[in-house]
Design an enzyme around this catalytic site. Structure first.
Site, PDB file in Angstrom:
ATOM      1  N   ASN A   1       0.824  -1.204   0.000  1.00 13.16           N
ATOM      2  CA  ASN A   1       0.000   0.000   0.000  1.00 13.16           C
ATOM      3  C   ASN A   1       0.861   1.259   0.000  1.00 13.16           C
ATOM      4  OD1 ASN A   1      -2.090  -1.809   0.156  1.00 13.16           O
ATOM      5  ND2 ASN A   1      -2.399  -1.552   2.358  1.00 13.16           N
ATOM      6  N   HIS A   9       5.758  -0.558  -2.813  1.00 16.01           N
ATOM      7  CA  HIS A   9       5.342   0.225  -3.996  1.00 16.01           C
ATOM      8  C   HIS A   9       5.476   1.718  -3.764  1.00 16.01           C
ATOM      9  CE1 HIS A   9       2.753  -3.496  -5.179  1.00 16.01           C
ATOM     10  NE2 HIS A   9       4.007  -3.596  -5.606  1.00 16.01           N
ATOM     11  N   CYS A  55      15.116  16.638 -11.947  1.00 13.03           N
ATOM     12  CA  CYS A  55      16.246  16.817 -11.005  1.00 13.03           C
ATOM     13  C   CYS A  55      16.118  15.945  -9.764  1.00 13.03           C
ATOM     14  CB  CYS A  55      16.339  18.293 -10.612  1.00 13.03           C
ATOM     15  SG  CYS A  55      15.030  18.826  -9.502  1.00 13.03           S
ATOM     16  N   GLY A  73      -5.321  -8.908   3.547  1.00 13.43           N
ATOM     17  CA  GLY A  73      -5.982  -8.098   2.517  1.00 13.43           C
ATOM     18  C   GLY A  73      -5.257  -7.983   1.211  1.00 13.43           C
ATOM     19  N   THR A  74      -4.832  -9.122   0.638  1.00 12.74           N
ATOM     20  CA  THR A  74      -4.177  -9.046  -0.665  1.00 12.74           C
ATOM     21  C   THR A  74      -4.572 -10.228  -1.536  1.00 12.74           C
ATOM     22  OG1 THR A  74      -2.053  -8.965  -1.841  1.00 12.74           O
ATOM     23  CG2 THR A  74      -2.073 -10.112   0.271  1.00 12.74           C
ATOM     24  N   ALA A  95     -10.306  -7.492   8.056  1.00  9.42           N
ATOM     25  CA  ALA A  95      -9.038  -7.270   8.770  1.00  9.42           C
ATOM     26  C   ALA A  95      -9.244  -6.727  10.183  1.00  9.42           C
ATOM     27  CB  ALA A  95      -8.174  -6.308   7.954  1.00  9.42           C
TER      28      ALA A  95
HETATM   29  N1  APR Z   1     -10.266  -6.953   5.181  1.00  6.24           N
HETATM   30  C1  APR Z   1      -9.305  -7.764   4.633  1.00  6.24           C
HETATM   31  N2  APR Z   1      -9.189  -7.987   3.296  1.00  6.24           N
HETATM   32  C2  APR Z   1     -10.091  -7.379   2.495  1.00  6.24           C
HETATM   33  C3  APR Z   1     -11.116  -6.534   2.986  1.00  6.24           C
HETATM   34  C4  APR Z   1     -11.178  -6.338   4.398  1.00  6.24           C
HETATM   35  N3  APR Z   1     -12.114  -5.560   4.962  1.00  6.24           N
HETATM   36  N4  APR Z   1     -11.856  -6.097   1.924  1.00  6.24           N
HETATM   37  C5  APR Z   1     -11.290  -6.630   0.809  1.00  6.24           C
HETATM   38  N5  APR Z   1     -10.248  -7.413   1.151  1.00  6.24           N
HETATM   39  C6  APR Z   1      -9.358  -8.179   0.264  1.00  6.24           C
HETATM   40  C7  APR Z   1      -9.985  -8.651  -1.024  1.00  6.24           C
HETATM   41  O1  APR Z   1     -10.672  -9.885  -0.828  1.00  6.24           O
HETATM   42  C8  APR Z   1      -8.740  -8.819  -1.904  1.00  6.24           C
HETATM   43  O2  APR Z   1      -8.169 -10.110  -1.729  1.00  6.24           O
HETATM   44  O3  APR Z   1      -8.312  -7.326  -0.126  1.00  6.24           O
HETATM   45  C9  APR Z   1      -7.776  -7.770  -1.363  1.00  6.24           C
HETATM   46  C10 APR Z   1      -7.601  -6.574  -2.269  1.00  6.24           C
HETATM   47  O4  APR Z   1      -6.975  -7.027  -3.447  1.00  6.24           O
HETATM   48  P1  APR Z   1      -6.321  -5.981  -4.464  1.00  6.24           P
HETATM   49  O5  APR Z   1      -7.239  -4.835  -4.669  1.00  6.24           O
HETATM   50  O6  APR Z   1      -5.824  -6.754  -5.653  1.00  6.24           O
HETATM   51  O7  APR Z   1      -5.091  -5.398  -3.635  1.00  6.24           O
HETATM   52  P2  APR Z   1      -3.608  -5.896  -3.577  1.00  6.24           P
HETATM   53  O8  APR Z   1      -3.514  -7.376  -3.498  1.00  6.24           O
HETATM   54  O9  APR Z   1      -2.964  -5.110  -2.517  1.00  6.24           O
HETATM   55  O10 APR Z   1      -3.013  -5.391  -5.014  1.00  6.24           O
HETATM   56  C11 APR Z   1      -1.605  -5.452  -5.167  1.00  6.24           C
HETATM   57  O11 APR Z   1      -1.839  -4.226  -7.253  1.00  6.24           O
HETATM   58  O12 APR Z   1      -2.700  -2.491  -8.530  1.00  6.24           O
HETATM   59  C12 APR Z   1      -1.600  -2.924  -7.809  1.00  6.24           C
HETATM   60  O13 APR Z   1      -0.003  -1.534  -6.800  1.00  6.24           O
HETATM   61  C13 APR Z   1      -1.320  -2.005  -6.643  1.00  6.24           C
HETATM   62  O14 APR Z   1      -0.418  -2.560  -4.467  1.00  6.24           O
HETATM   63  C14 APR Z   1      -1.420  -2.916  -5.409  1.00  6.24           C
HETATM   64  C15 APR Z   1      -1.163  -4.283  -6.002  1.00  6.24           C
HETATM   65 ZN    ZN Z   2      13.257  19.466 -10.658  1.00  7.11          ZN
END
Ligand code: APR
Ligand code: ZN
Length: 259
Positions: A117, A134, A145, A203-204, A248
């Site tokens: 994040n 990221h 610069c 949450g990913t 979460a």
């Molecule tokens: N608590 C926990 N998890 C949750 C919640 C919650 N309240 N709500 C949603 N989620 C979960 C979803 O189920 C999903 O698995 O969070 C995840 C979000 O997934 P993405 O939006 O794909 O996020 P992320 O995995 O962080 O994406 C990775 O992709 O676009 C790029 O750079 C951006 O850092 C990001 C990367």
């Molecule tokens: Zn500059």
């Protein structure tokens, strides 16, 4: 140079448990716990995830975060970037999940956080050791610069924002698609993945490389994996040992109460 690609090697390696008490046991026994967080940990702070039904990429075209598009269309890109990452993100506050990780760090359970994040909410919640895979939206960088500025120092009502020193285009200091991962964050995260005996994924989707490699590297090095997510992810049926199918902040409050 390390690039974001949309794949991660997935192979079934573990029997999945849903037992909360098993998760607490793992946390109590672990010597070096690393939290690995994605957009989902900030959803309860009002920041939508990138993917999924209400995801940002279902409303905005991710091309605004393609480096070539940003340089070819700086004003169009900045209009969307400002709306998502400054107007919207700007009002977000840490939720109980961010605060819970900071409490677990202050009690010596969590040693470090690897976050995908860019919203700065872990630091605002009080976490000290945060590897920002990221980058961070709070800083802008000059594309010429390389001077850096706090986003709050720059007038984002005049787009695209220009460097106060050399008048060149300013870019948010988080990585765009096609851009390299910050080397310090990459190598610190790699070291964490090699040292950890417990990874807590929060949450990913586990869909974005090379960030999603870190839990796999930890697993290869013998770490146990706890995952907190209301949905399954690429990790759930491959490397996760204990899956807490929960939001979460609810899971984190439960963990804090049980330790
Ligand atoms: N608590 C926990 N998890 C949750 C919640 C919650 N309240 N709500 C949603 N989620 C979960 C979803 O189920 C999903 O698995 O969070 C995840 C979000 O997934 P993405 O939006 O794909 O996020 P992320 O995995 O962080 O994406 C990775 O992709 O676009 C790029 O750079 C951006 O850092 C990001 C990367
Ligand atoms: Zn500059």
């Amino acid at each position: 140079m390390l690039r974001i690609q949309y794949f991660c090697v997935t192979r079934k390696t573990t029997k999945l448990s849903h037992s909360f008490s098993e998760a607490i046991d793992l946390i109590k026994k672990a010597k070096h716990i690393v939290a690995f967080t994605g957009a989902g940990i900030s959803v309860e702070s009002g920041i939508p995830p990138f993917r999924g039904a209400q995801g940002l990429w279902s409303k905005y075209d991710p091309q605004v975060l393609e480096l070539y598009y940003f340089f070819d269309n700086p004003k169009e890109s900045w209009i969307v970037i400002k709306e998502i990452f400054y107007d919207f993100f700007g009002k977000a506050k840490p939720n109980d999940a961010h605060k819970g990780l900071a409490i677990l760090e202050s009690k010596g359970f969590i040693k470090e956080i690897i976050t995908q994040n860019i919203d700065n909410l872990h630091q605002e919640a009080g976490s000290k050791v945060v590897h920002e895979f990221h980058g961070n939206s709070q800083q802008l960088i000059c594309t010429s610069c390389k001077s850096t500025y706090k986003a709050s120092e720059i007038n984002l009502n005049k787009l695209p924002p220009l460097c106060l020193k050399c008048n060149s285009l300013l870019k948010p200091d988080f990585i765009f698609f096609g851009e390299g991962i910050p080397q310090d964050a990459y190598f610190a995260s790699l070291a964490a993945a090699e040292k950890a005996d417990l990874f807590i994924l929060i949450g990913t989707t586990g869909e974005v490389m090379p960030a999603c490699q870190m839990p796999y590297i930890a697993k290869e090095n013998g770490a146990k994996i706890i995952e907190i997510n209301p949905e399954t992810s690429k990790f759930t049926h491959t490397i996760t040992d204990v899956f807490l199918k929960e939001k979460a902040s609810i899971a984190m409050n439960h963990i804090i109460k049980s330790l």
